[in-house]
Design a protein around this motif. Sequence first.
Motif, PDB file in Angstrom:
ATOM      1  N   VAL A  62       0.601  -1.273   0.381  1.00 39.16           N
ATOM      2  CA  VAL A  62      -0.351   0.045  -0.280  1.00 39.16           C
ATOM      3  C   VAL A  62       0.628   1.275   0.359  1.00 39.16           C
ATOM      4  O   VAL A  62       1.892   1.686  -0.039  1.00 39.16           O
ATOM      5  CB  VAL A  62      -1.126   0.485   1.128  1.00 39.16           C
ATOM      6  N   GLU A  63       0.759   2.295  -0.793  1.00 40.18           N
ATOM      7  CA  GLU A  63       1.601   4.161  -0.642  1.00 40.18           C
ATOM      8  C   GLU A  63       1.042   4.443   0.983  1.00 40.18           C
ATOM      9  O   GLU A  63      -0.042   3.924   1.410  1.00 40.18           O
ATOM     10  CB  GLU A  63       0.149   4.756  -1.486  1.00 40.18           C
ATOM     11  N   LYS A 271       2.802   5.833   7.931  1.00 37.67           N
ATOM     12  CA  LYS A 271       1.381   5.964   8.098  1.00 37.67           C
ATOM     13  C   LYS A 271       0.428   5.582   6.850  1.00 37.67           C
ATOM     14  O   LYS A 271       1.030   6.384   5.692  1.00 37.67           O
ATOM     15  CB  LYS A 271       0.611   7.080   8.763  1.00 37.67           C
ATOM     16  N   ALA A 272      -0.697   4.222   6.349  1.00 39.56           N
ATOM     17  CA  ALA A 272      -1.440   3.820   5.939  1.00 39.56           C
ATOM     18  C   ALA A 272      -2.761   3.731   5.978  1.00 39.56           C
ATOM     19  O   ALA A 272      -3.024   2.950   6.846  1.00 39.56           O
ATOM     20  CB  ALA A 272      -0.650   3.015   5.018  1.00 39.56           C
ATOM     21  N   HIS A 273      -3.489   3.639   5.472  1.00 31.83           N
ATOM     22  CA  HIS A 273      -4.449   3.115   5.089  1.00 31.83           C
ATOM     23  C   HIS A 273      -5.580   1.745   4.383  1.00 31.83           C
ATOM     24  O   HIS A 273      -4.899   2.507   4.130  1.00 31.83           O
ATOM     25  CB  HIS A 273      -5.870   4.069   5.397  1.00 31.83           C
ATOM     26  N   ILE A 274      -5.399   0.619   5.201  1.00 35.79           N
ATOM     27  CA  ILE A 274      -6.161  -0.288   4.786  1.00 35.79           C
ATOM     28  C   ILE A 274      -6.927  -0.874   4.964  1.00 35.79           C
ATOM     29  O   ILE A 274      -8.006  -0.642   5.966  1.00 35.79           O
ATOM     30  CB  ILE A 274      -4.287  -2.068   4.771  1.00 35.79           C
ATOM     31  N   PRO A 275      -7.743  -1.555   4.117  1.00 36.20           N
ATOM     32  CA  PRO A 275      -8.741  -1.880   3.635  1.00 36.20           C
ATOM     33  C   PRO A 275      -8.494  -2.893   5.377  1.00 36.20           C
ATOM     34  O   PRO A 275      -8.354  -3.746   5.478  1.00 36.20           O
ATOM     35  CB  PRO A 275      -9.630  -3.154   2.530  1.00 36.20           C
ATOM     36  N   GLY A 285       4.788  -5.717  14.906  1.00 35.81           N
ATOM     37  CA  GLY A 285       5.821  -6.637  14.614  1.00 35.81           C
ATOM     38  C   GLY A 285       6.111  -7.886  13.346  1.00 35.81           C
ATOM     39  O   GLY A 285       6.923  -8.352  13.517  1.00 35.81           O
ATOM     40  N   ASN A 286       4.589  -7.871  12.791  1.00 42.53           N
ATOM     41  CA  ASN A 286       5.152  -8.338  11.046  1.00 42.53           C
ATOM     42  C   ASN A 286       6.117  -6.936  10.661  1.00 42.53           C
ATOM     43  O   ASN A 286       5.854  -6.548  10.751  1.00 42.53           O
ATOM     44  CB  ASN A 286       3.649  -8.135  10.727  1.00 42.53           C
ATOM     45  N   PRO A 287       7.282  -8.241   9.475  1.00 45.97           N
ATOM     46  CA  PRO A 287       7.870  -7.768   9.236  1.00 45.97           C
ATOM     47  C   PRO A 287       7.412  -7.026   8.372  1.00 45.97           C
ATOM     48  O   PRO A 287       6.766  -7.189   7.239  1.00 45.97           O
ATOM     49  CB  PRO A 287       9.241  -9.055   8.514  1.00 45.97           C
ATOM     50  N   ALA A 288       8.025  -5.619   7.821  1.00 45.32           N
ATOM     51  CA  ALA A 288       7.678  -5.209   6.186  1.00 45.32           C
ATOM     52  C   ALA A 288       9.032  -4.122   5.493  1.00 45.32           C
ATOM     53  O   ALA A 288      10.262  -4.106   6.286  1.00 45.32           O
ATOM     54  CB  ALA A 288       6.874  -3.890   7.035  1.00 45.32           C
ATOM     55  N   GLY A 333       7.137  13.639   5.134  1.00 41.56           N
ATOM     56  CA  GLY A 333       6.053  13.601   4.721  1.00 41.56           C
ATOM     57  C   GLY A 333       6.356  13.220   2.741  1.00 41.56           C
ATOM     58  O   GLY A 333       5.416  13.679   1.798  1.00 41.56           O
ATOM     59  N   MET A 334       6.793  12.282   2.714  1.00 43.29           N
ATOM     60  CA  MET A 334       7.259  11.176   1.658  1.00 43.29           C
ATOM     61  C   MET A 334       6.604  10.645   1.422  1.00 43.29           C
ATOM     62  O   MET A 334       5.926  10.109   2.490  1.00 43.29           O
ATOM     63  CB  MET A 334       8.896  10.866   1.358  1.00 43.29           C
ATOM     64  N   SER A 335       6.482  10.140   0.449  1.00 40.55           N
ATOM     65  CA  SER A 335       5.591   9.021  -0.039  1.00 40.55           C
ATOM     66  C   SER A 335       6.207   7.410   0.070  1.00 40.55           C
ATOM     67  O   SER A 335       6.956   8.199  -1.417  1.00 40.55           O
ATOM     68  CB  SER A 335       4.787   9.158  -1.332  1.00 40.55           C
ATOM     69  N   VAL A 336       6.237   6.889   0.363  1.00 44.92           N
ATOM     70  CA  VAL A 336       6.737   5.425  -0.300  1.00 44.92           C
ATOM     71  C   VAL A 336       6.020   3.790  -0.394  1.00 44.92           C
ATOM     72  O   VAL A 336       4.839   4.251  -0.096  1.00 44.92           O
ATOM     73  CB  VAL A 336       8.056   5.135   1.346  1.00 44.92           C
ATOM     74  N   GLU A 337       6.194   3.087  -0.819  1.00 41.22           N
ATOM     75  CA  GLU A 337       4.867   1.715  -0.598  1.00 41.22           C
ATOM     76  C   GLU A 337       5.875   0.932   0.418  1.00 41.22           C
ATOM     77  O   GLU A 337       6.749   0.106   0.464  1.00 41.22           O
ATOM     78  CB  GLU A 337       5.942   1.160  -1.991  1.00 41.22           C
ATOM     79  N   VAL A 338       4.540   0.636   1.320  1.00 41.87           N
ATOM     80  CA  VAL A 338       5.003  -0.101   2.210  1.00 41.87           C
ATOM     81  C   VAL A 338       4.109  -1.590   1.945  1.00 41.87           C
ATOM     82  O   VAL A 338       3.680  -1.674   1.474  1.00 41.87           O
ATOM     83  CB  VAL A 338       4.121   0.381   3.670  1.00 41.87           C
ATOM     84  N   SER A 339       5.266  -2.416   2.361  1.00 45.45           N
ATOM     85  CA  SER A 339       4.510  -4.077   1.787  1.00 45.45           C
ATOM     86  C   SER A 339       4.665  -4.461   3.213  1.00 45.45           C
ATOM     87  O   SER A 339       6.137  -4.985   3.388  1.00 45.45           O
ATOM     88  CB  SER A 339       5.633  -4.755   0.718  1.00 45.45           C
ATOM     89  N   MET A 340       3.867  -5.492   3.485  1.00 46.26           N
ATOM     90  CA  MET A 340       3.567  -5.628   5.084  1.00 46.26           C
ATOM     91  C   MET A 340       3.205  -7.502   4.853  1.00 46.26           C
ATOM     92  O   MET A 340       2.640  -7.919   3.801  1.00 46.26           O
ATOM     93  CB  MET A 340       2.839  -5.156   6.029  1.00 46.26           C
TER      94      MET A 340
END
Length: 450
Positions: A62-63, A271-275, A285-288, A333-340
Amino acid sequence: MKLTTMNTTLTFLRKWIAPFSTMAAILCVASGCSKAEKEKEPVVSVQTTPARRAPISQVISVEAVVYPLEQATIAPKITSTIKRFHVQRSSRVKKGQLLVELENGDLSGVALASKGDFKQADATYVTTVNAGLPQQIQKAELDAAATKAAFDAQQKVYNSRKELFEQGALPRRDLDSAEVALLQARSQSEQAQKQLADLQRVGQEQGLKAAQGARESMQGHMLSAEAQLSYSEIHSPIDGVVTDRPLYEGDLANANQPILTVMNTSRLIAKAHIPQSEAAVLKVGNPAELKIAGLDAAIKGRVSLVSPALDPGSTTIEVWVEASKPDPALKPGMSVEVSMTAKTVKEALVVPTPAIFKNSLGQDYVLLAGSDGHAHLKTVQLGVRNADFAQIVSGVIAGDPVISSGGYALPDNTQIKIETPAPAEKEAGDTSAKSDKSRDAAKPDTKDKD
């Protein structure tokens, strides 16, 4: 005569030949159409991938936007002119360090005056506590002493007359007169003592309370003035870096309007918002990983927060990912792609995700390449799924040839032709020696596709 006979013969032939010609044409057309239908039976070119055992992870991507874990937007509590800035933008500061001084001449005067008033009230309080009794209390003490002496003298007179009466030397009326005088003296003495006690208790307590109240009032004014004076010096509440300073020395700083921003960039979060469905499988604690556009290496991190409440506006759940060791390129302030990575299953039966389809009933299915040269639809139950592979819980077994390309909207039992995948589409273990042969074998198939 001969001409009439010939016309009759031609008319007869036409009546019998026309139906036979029509029937022959119909049979010819029917025969040709049947052959054309057989020639038009579709043969679809597909590629297959065998179902195999391999570990698979459910990855949620997610972004997100980067924020510091600690941030302070500093605003003055009073309105005053900025006297001096002790920091600039990008200055590193420590907790408690002086950042800004405001003009405070008037506040210093008020604080000094209130301090003097407090000292005066304190002196009055001390004098009241240590001073003698008021004049009224002194008079009551004298009255109490006089009535007590009169009562004692009357008691002696009564005792003397009682002895004489018992000896028969004194008439009864003289004894009664002495008794009445004794009772009056006792009553006056008790009343004087009670009045003295009331004056001592009430008068002294009220005097002390008044002095103490005045002292506390002055102390409150002094503390308030000192607090206002302290607001003219602004200190940093956290360790960090000054990221914003919109005003300059000499500008008017309004109360509750930000003049500095301090961020602790040593700990950054995305910070991200997911369904809801995706957040349900995430745990703290999940790796990301955090991926910055333009950088090849991803930044390691972990899930530090899964919000316990749903955002009513977006019906999503907020998730925080904290970078384990922030890269200098990672900035607030940067936008990043987060993979969890939510979960990992070892030795799962997996197939490529593009090979999974849904039917009209919402069921998942795959297409298997049968030994009879036809595609066969198989309903499956899925487990962990990501962008590349999906876990098959039931429906196929290891080794089944699953159609991974060309199966979209393909009807069941369609005749297929299996193509050899291009080298780039093969797995890493099938490269090297087989690459050239596979590339040559793939060329005709590419032409057929074109």
